[in-house]
Write an enzyme that holds these catalytic residues in place. Structure first.
Site, PDB file in Angstrom:
ATOM      1  N   SER A   1       0.830  -1.209   0.000  1.00 40.46           N
ATOM      2  CA  SER A   1       0.000   0.000   0.000  1.00 40.46           C
ATOM      3  C   SER A   1       0.868   1.265   0.000  1.00 40.46           C
ATOM      4  O   SER A   1       2.023   1.239   0.429  1.00 40.46           O
ATOM      5  CB  SER A   1      -0.923  -0.019   1.220  1.00 40.46           C
ATOM      6  OG  SER A   1      -0.138  -0.070   2.384  1.00 40.46           O
TER       7      SER A   1
ATOM      8  N   CYS B   1      -3.574  -4.702  -8.531  1.00 43.09           N
ATOM      9  CA  CYS B   1      -2.995  -3.365  -8.718  1.00 43.09           C
ATOM     10  C   CYS B   1      -3.094  -2.932 -10.177  1.00 43.09           C
ATOM     11  O   CYS B   1      -2.865  -1.781 -10.484  1.00 43.09           O
ATOM     12  CB  CYS B   1      -1.553  -3.339  -8.262  1.00 43.09           C
ATOM     13  SG  CYS B   1      -0.487  -4.263  -9.347  1.00 43.09           S
TER      14      CYS B   1
END
Ligand code: NAD
Length: 499
Positions: free
Chosen positions: A226, A281
């Protein structure tokens, strides 16, 4: 309850820690395994041993190093079903999606088998009078990797095989949410004949990562995860004057031009936005329907209503639960914020249920229209099956939206116009670009790099040290169609759409 082991010196041993993380099943909330938060002494011991292993491994003939990878990739393929089951059970993704995760990983190991060519240096004779210069690559020493939950096989395999074949030793700290897949991959690495101490697997969270970051004998770090954690790790590693690269968050846009093939657009968008419960992602979280293509939105909604979450072994499930209850609450909170900020919620996935799994972390397909770039659902990475739709007037407006987003990981355009495709790939400020395909993940022999807030570090000075052009690398992947496909290619959730 099973306590997970570390892997040190090619042995699976229990940590001496008193602290454990209870890793729960995303379908039931039952504790699956207790993950040790390893002690500083254990981490330091793993690093010291890895350093000793590096000292002889770096001088091991390159063909010996390559043969280890040849054996390893074969073992991963032989055991793919077993690895995929471990992966699905702990992560929740469907069995076929888990296999795609592993395929993407062993492609890197196959690439590592080209080490003799990859490690070649450069020579120029007569750089000056009776003077030659040659350059060659040498390994650094001990390197470390810190990996996320969403690709339990692919991302660890992005890291240690290449580092090790180059002559380094490696310490891996897998995500505490999905450590069992890493342990299986480590066991296969031993079976492939890995010398002891070259790969060490330790477990933990922030304190254990700090111990890796601050140890003087670890010289380089790869992080995937993250944005906030990536920023922290990159800052602390570089403050310690170490090499570091951090691959972080994303908000990937798909541009739909009115001249695109409608069926291809809709099928691609369904899979790219909802696949893996939106926890990729490189998944698409924003669709930009340009001009009259907005008329296709009702058909998109009709298709998304057919998409169903379910358990990993349910062959009819399109995707699994999100990783944790905390992730589910975050996603639901962001959906509420979209409503509060005035977006139109066309499809609401909150409250989704799956028979037999009343405690699962379910979120159904969710779609917003009338989304504004100032809203939290647009600005934040939701990492769930939530699609935001914006309707720019033309390609210039679409490019402005994308290039002003804080992230720049992946993007795509669907169009029949060569001119629009060329302009898009030239002007878009994003690392991975797809033309008529939604998730443009380059194979391992190309760079994988996000731009702007999706990546911290510098890969592009590779081989050039301080002398660099300061460029970004952009990879473009384009698809062409045979005549009979011009009516639209069906999207297959079971195909490999990893990332
Ligand atoms: P995360 O940041 O929560 O965890 C990643 C790793 O960091 C884990 O091993 C975790 O134990 C460790 N960690 C967590 N908090 C830490 C702290 N305070 N200090 C040090 N280490 C810490 O990420 P996640 O939820 O596992 O993964 C999802 C994120 O990964 C998403 O943002 C996604 O976009 C990103 N991701 C990016 C790419 C890419 O290539 N850009 C690929 C996959 C995933």
């Amino acid at each position: 309850m099973k306590k997970l082991e570390m892997m040190i010196s090619n042995e699976f041993i229990q940590s001496k820690t008193q602290k454990y993380f209870d890793k729960v099943c995303p379908l039931t909330q039952d504790v699956q395994v207790q993950v040790p938060l390893c002690t500083n002494e254990e981490i330091s011991d793993a690093i010291e041993k890895a350093h000793t292993a590096y000292l002889s491994w770096k001088d091991t003939p390159i063909m010996t190093r390559t043969r280890l990878m040849l054996k390893y990739q074969a073992l991963i393929k032989e055991n793919i079903d077993e690895i995929a089951k471990i992966l699905s059970v702990e992560q929740g993704k469907t069995f076929d999606d888990a296999k795609g995760d592993i395929v993407r990983g062993y492609e890197v190991v196959e690439f590592a088998c080209s080490a003799p060519t990859l490690m070649m240096g450069e020579t120029v004779e007569h750089v000056s009078n009776k003077m030659n210069t040659y350059s060659y690559r040498q390994p650094l020493g001990v390197c470390a990797g810190i990996t996320p939950f969403n690709f339990p096989a692919m991302i660890p395999l992005w890291m240690f095989p290449l580092a090790i074949v180059a002559g380094n030793a490696f310490i891996l700290k897998p995500s505490e949410m999905v450590p069992n897949t890493t342990m299986k991959l480590a066991a296969l690495f031993i079976e492939a004949g890995a010398p002891k101490d070259l790969l060490q697997v330790v477990h933990g969270q922030k304190d254990q990562v700090d111990a890796l970051l601050d140890h003087p004998k670890v010289l380089a770090y790869s992080f995937v995860g993250s944005p906030a954690v990536g920023e922290y790790i990159y800052s602390r590693a570089t403050a310690n004057l170490k090499r570091a690269q951090a691959f972080v968050g994303a908000k990937n846009h798909m541009v739909v031009m009115p001249d695109a093939n409608k069926e291809n657009v809709l099928n691609a968008l369904v899979g790219a936005s909802m696949g893996a419960a939106g926890q990729r992602c490189m998944g698409i979280s924003v669709a930009l329907f340009v001009g009259s293509s907005r008329e296709w939105i009702p058909e998109l909604i009709a298709k998304l209503k057919e998409v169903k979450p379910g358990a990993w072994n349910d062959k009819d499930a399109n995707y699994g639960p999100v990783m944790t209850k905390a992730a589910q609450s975050k996603i639901e909170g962001l959906i509420q914020s979209g409503v509060d900020e005035g977006a139109t919620l066309l499809l609401d996935g909150r409250g989704a249920t799956v028979e037999g799994y009343s405690n699962g972390n379910w979120v159904g397909p969710t779609v917003f229209t009338k989304v504004d770039v100032d809203m939290a659902i647009y600005k934040e990475e939701i990492f769930g099956p939530v699609l935001s739709i914006l309707e720019p007037k033309n390609l210039s407006e679409a490019l402005d939206i994308i290039n002003n987003n804080m992230f720049g990981n992946g993007t795509s355009i669907f169009t029949a116009s060569g001119a629009s495709a060329t302009r898009f790939r030239r002007e878009v400020q994003v690392g991975q670009v797809g033309i008529n395909l939604p998730i443009p993940v380059p194979l391992p022999f190309f760079s994988f790099t996000g731009w702007r807030g999706s990546f911290y570090g510098d890969l592009h000075a590779y081989g050039k040290q301080a002398i660099t052009f300061y460029t970004e690398t952009k990879t473009v992947t384009e698809k062409w169609f045979e005549d009979e496909e011009s009516e639209g290619v069906a999207f297959d959730f079971k195909a490999d759409h990893s990332k």
